[in-house]
Design a protein around this motif. Structure first.
Motif, mmCIF file in Angstrom:
data_model
loop_
_atom_site.group_PDB
_atom_site.id
_atom_site.type_symbol
_atom_site.label_atom_id
_atom_site.label_comp_id
_atom_site.label_asym_id
_atom_site.label_seq_id
_atom_site.Cartn_x
_atom_site.Cartn_y
_atom_site.Cartn_z
ATOM 1 N N SER A 51 -5.376 3.622 8.348
ATOM 2 C CA SER A 51 -4.481 3.964 7.244
ATOM 3 C C SER A 51 -3.488 2.838 6.968
ATOM 4 C CB SER A 51 -3.755 5.269 7.532
ATOM 5 O OG SER A 51 -2.915 5.140 8.661
ATOM 6 N N LEU A 72 -4.055 -3.396 2.306
ATOM 7 C CA LEU A 72 -5.067 -4.004 1.437
ATOM 8 C C LEU A 72 -4.953 -3.504 -0.003
ATOM 9 C CD1 LEU A 72 -8.211 -4.112 3.739
ATOM 10 C CD2 LEU A 72 -6.726 -5.998 3.040
ATOM 11 N N ILE A 73 -4.664 -2.228 -0.189
ATOM 12 C CA ILE A 73 -4.513 -1.705 -1.545
ATOM 13 C C ILE A 73 -3.301 -2.340 -2.218
ATOM 14 C CG2 ILE A 73 -3.935 0.371 -2.868
ATOM 15 C CD1 ILE A 73 -5.741 1.916 -0.906
ATOM 16 N N GLY A 74 -2.206 -2.450 -1.495
ATOM 17 C CA GLY A 74 -1.017 -3.097 -2.052
ATOM 18 C C GLY A 74 -1.262 -4.553 -2.376
ATOM 19 N N SER A 125 -5.545 -0.010 5.276
ATOM 20 C CA SER A 125 -5.913 0.321 3.895
ATOM 21 C C SER A 125 -4.702 0.297 2.969
ATOM 22 C CB SER A 125 -6.614 1.676 3.830
ATOM 23 O OG SER A 125 -5.733 2.702 4.226
ATOM 24 N N ALA A 126 -3.549 0.753 3.446
ATOM 25 C CA ALA A 126 -2.335 0.690 2.617
ATOM 26 C C ALA A 126 -1.970 -0.764 2.313
ATOM 27 C CB ALA A 126 -1.179 1.396 3.315
ATOM 28 N N GLU A 140 -5.717 -9.084 -9.364
ATOM 29 C CA GLU A 140 -5.911 -9.148 -10.816
ATOM 30 C C GLU A 140 -5.621 -10.530 -11.391
ATOM 31 O OE1 GLU A 140 -5.404 -9.164 -14.908
ATOM 32 O OE2 GLU A 140 -3.648 -9.238 -13.618
ATOM 33 N N ALA A 190 -4.198 -5.938 -2.974
ATOM 34 C CA ALA A 190 -5.157 -6.028 -4.072
ATOM 35 C C ALA A 190 -4.488 -5.791 -5.415
ATOM 36 C CB ALA A 190 -6.298 -5.034 -3.857
ATOM 37 N N LEU A 191 -3.620 -4.804 -5.476
ATOM 38 C CA LEU A 191 -2.940 -4.524 -6.736
ATOM 39 C C LEU A 191 -2.029 -5.674 -7.146
ATOM 40 C CD1 LEU A 191 -2.012 -0.755 -6.306
ATOM 41 C CD2 LEU A 191 -3.771 -1.746 -7.783
#
Length: 133
Positions: A73, A79-81, A76-77, A88, A83-84
């Motif tokens: 967890s 990596l998501i942060g 993943s938190a 992009e 990535a966002l």
């Protein structure tokens, strides 16, 4: 028997990694592209990420299950942060003026990453599951 299967799976994974490197070298020579070291780095990153994922999805004790779920967890938190925030703007130049389609090396590198990731994740999962029983 399971131990032999685990080692066989590891051996097959390393052979596949070698074949991927050979294919990458051949492609770079045909495209006259000097970025072979970058492609190897991308494949190695896929391999390392796959091993981490394979390790996290195959805990062998109840204590590891608790620790791995917390680690998963947290990772993943992060990596998501990441990535966002970063992905992009980094991908925008790839899609500008059809660059991704016109430069086949980008697709090849993505395939190399995905192949290395999948093989390493499968390797680690089978190896840890085989050692557990």
């Amino acid at each position: 028997m399971n131990q032999a299967r685990s080692f066989a799976t590891l051996l097959i994974g390393f052979v596949v990694f070698g074949v991927v490197l050979w294919i990458a070298r051949t492609v770079h020579q045909e495209l006259d592209d000097a970025g072979f070291a970058q492609t190897v780095l991308i494949g190695t990153a896929g391999w390392a990420a796959g091993w981490l994922v394979g390790f996290l999805v195959s805990p062998s004790t109840s204590q590891e299950i608790k620790r791995f779920s917390q680690a998963a967890s947290t990772i993943s938190a992060f990596l998501i942060g990441f990535a966002l925030a970063k992905l992009e703007p980094s991908l925008t130049p790839l899609f500008a003026n059809g660059r991704l389609i016109n430069e086949p090396i980008y697709g090849i590198r993505l395939m190399i990453f995905m192949i290395c990731f999948a093989i390493a994740a499968i390797n680690m999962y089978v190896y840890r599951e085989g050692r557990r029983y």
